[in-house]
Design an enzyme around this catalytic site. Structure first.
Site, PDB file in Angstrom:
ATOM      1  N   HIS A 274       0.839  -1.203   0.000  1.00  0.00           N
ATOM      2  CA  HIS A 274       0.000   0.000   0.000  1.00  0.00           C
ATOM      3  C   HIS A 274       0.877   1.258   0.000  1.00  0.00           C
ATOM      4  CE1 HIS A 274      -2.634  -2.980   2.223  1.00  0.00           C
ATOM      5  NE2 HIS A 274      -3.453  -2.602   1.257  1.00  0.00           N
TER       6      HIS A 274
ATOM      7  N   ASP B 131      -3.280  -7.154  -7.499  1.00  0.00           N
ATOM      8  CA  ASP B 131      -4.637  -7.550  -7.871  1.00  0.00           C
ATOM      9  C   ASP B 131      -4.810  -7.216  -9.350  1.00  0.00           C
ATOM     10  OD1 ASP B 131      -6.037  -8.053  -5.035  1.00  0.00           O
ATOM     11  OD2 ASP B 131      -4.670  -6.367  -4.875  1.00  0.00           O
TER      12      ASP B 131
ATOM     13  N   SER C   3       0.653  -8.940   1.512  1.00  0.00           N
ATOM     14  CA  SER C   3      -0.805  -8.942   1.526  1.00  0.00           C
ATOM     15  C   SER C   3      -1.274  -8.840   2.972  1.00  0.00           C
ATOM     16  CB  SER C   3      -1.319 -10.248   0.919  1.00  0.00           C
ATOM     17  OG  SER C   3      -2.686 -10.424   1.232  1.00  0.00           O
TER      18      SER C   3
HETATM   19  P1  AMP Z   1      -6.329  -3.921  -0.481  1.00  0.00           P
HETATM   20  O1  AMP Z   1      -6.221  -3.128   0.780  1.00  0.00           O
HETATM   21  O2  AMP Z   1      -5.838  -5.308  -0.358  1.00  0.00           O
HETATM   22  O3  AMP Z   1      -7.696  -3.806  -1.123  1.00  0.00           O
HETATM   23  O4  AMP Z   1      -5.319  -3.232  -1.503  1.00  0.00           O
HETATM   24  C1  AMP Z   1      -5.411  -1.870  -1.819  1.00  0.00           C
HETATM   25  C2  AMP Z   1      -4.532  -1.588  -3.017  1.00  0.00           C
HETATM   26  O5  AMP Z   1      -3.174  -1.915  -2.690  1.00  0.00           O
HETATM   27  C3  AMP Z   1      -4.898  -2.417  -4.238  1.00  0.00           C
HETATM   28  O6  AMP Z   1      -4.790  -1.608  -5.399  1.00  0.00           O
HETATM   29  C4  AMP Z   1      -3.872  -3.502  -4.219  1.00  0.00           C
HETATM   30  O7  AMP Z   1      -3.595  -4.040  -5.498  1.00  0.00           O
HETATM   31  C5  AMP Z   1      -2.661  -2.779  -3.678  1.00  0.00           C
HETATM   32  N1  AMP Z   1      -1.711  -3.745  -3.111  1.00  0.00           N
HETATM   33  C6  AMP Z   1      -1.957  -4.675  -2.157  1.00  0.00           C
HETATM   34  N2  AMP Z   1      -0.852  -5.431  -1.936  1.00  0.00           N
HETATM   35  C7  AMP Z   1       0.100  -4.981  -2.778  1.00  0.00           C
HETATM   36  C8  AMP Z   1       1.452  -5.348  -3.044  1.00  0.00           C
HETATM   37  N3  AMP Z   1       2.051  -6.353  -2.407  1.00  0.00           N
HETATM   38  N4  AMP Z   1       2.141  -4.655  -3.979  1.00  0.00           N
HETATM   39  C9  AMP Z   1       1.534  -3.634  -4.647  1.00  0.00           C
HETATM   40  N5  AMP Z   1       0.269  -3.229  -4.444  1.00  0.00           N
HETATM   41  C10 AMP Z   1      -0.444  -3.893  -3.527  1.00  0.00           C
END
Ligand code: AMP
Length: 280
Positions: free
Chosen positions: A37, A150, A185
């Protein structure tokens, strides 16, 4: 840095910034923020005058048997991370603020969402498209940042923005990994020590697939087989899917010719993890 729990507060703040001619970047998240993030936030801070982070565990994108209740949350830590990274506003609404009682409008995409994660999570992308549309309408950013982690979501959002003329630039950001290769993640916190080690099989199997493609292999069946065999060598891993699809249409391909997305979803114990790479 400001913390807003209501849509009205966000609108008023953004209106003020726009009046001053400032550009606005948006990073939508579900919180429990990590380096992945942060890489999106850092990029947004570099490219915009003001950055808004949304922290919202969106009930609409979780299926009935999924992990909505147990999804990790730590807003205090999240808001500190956002402030240190230079964000101007964190939007942290309660579900009732986003979905009033008689809520009944959805953004549903008829292409791109049927395969990959959409197959085992049939209502997921309807929830994602609906909440992201709402966030776009609330914040009205110039740019919005999404991770390639994602990858299907990134492709779906790009398509939605084009279909519905949002006039927002979508910036895709590379996958951030742990030192040993595991993609970062929020769900990695579910893994116990043994599972955490086993989870390495995702990035390892993809590395094997990539090496095969880099060596000139174009036959998708062979590439999928190599990745599948590597995943199956880990007793704790249960495959949801191993797919090679066209990176623009997300349709399965038989040969690696144009840009392809090689994507996997794997259960490690009860935790479903995803990973991928894009071969340009
Ligand atoms: P989430 O909180 O899991 O919904 O993720 C929010 C945003 O952060 C989304 O656009 C994800 O693709 C991005 N994101 C989550 N994990 C990663 C990562 N390891 N590397 C890059 N972007 C990430």
């Amino acid at each position: 840095m400001k913390i807003a729990e209501t849509i009205q507060e966000v609108r008023e703040q953004v209106k003020e910034w726009k009046k001053q001619g400032l550009s606005v970047g948006l990073v939508p998240t579900m919180g429990y923020l990590h380096e992945g993030h942060k890489s999106l936030i850092d990029r947004a801070v570099k490219e915009n005058d003001k950055v808004v982070i949304s922290v919202f565990v969106n009930p609409m994108q979780f299926g009935p048997k999924e992990d909505l209740a147990s999804y990790p949350r730590d807003f205090k830590r999240d808001s500190a991370l956002c402030e240190n990274a230079g964000a101007a506003l964190v939007f942290h609404p309660q579900p009732e603020e986003m979905y009033h009682e008689d809520f009944s409008s959805f953004v549903d995409m008829s292409t791109l969402t049927g395969g990959l994660c959409g197959k085992s999570r049939p209502i997921h992308f309807r929830g994602v498209c609906t909440v992201v549309s709402k966030l776009f309408n609330i914040v009205m950013p110039d740019k919005a940042y999404f991770g390639q982690k994602d990858a299907q979501q990134l492709a779906v959002i790009r398509h939605m923005v084009s279909d519905l003329n949002f006039g927002i630039e979508i910036v895709g950001c590379p996958i951030i990994r742990e030192e040993d290769g595991l993609a970062k993640s929020s769900r990695n916190t579910y893994l116990n020590e043994k599972e955490r080690k086993a989870a390495l099989i995702l990035s390892k199997s993809l590395q094997k697939g990539k090496a095969l493609i880099d060596a000139g292999e174009e036959d998708v069946e062979k590439i999928k087989q190599t990745i599948t065999e590597k995943l199956e060598s880990e007793p704790l891993a249960k495959i949801d899917y191993v797919e090679v699809v066209d990176w623009n249409t997300l349709e399965p391909v038989e040969k690696v010719e144009g840009p392809v997305l090689v994507a996997i979803a794997v259960y490690i114990g009860k935790t479903r993890l995803i990973d991928n790479f894009i071969q340009e």
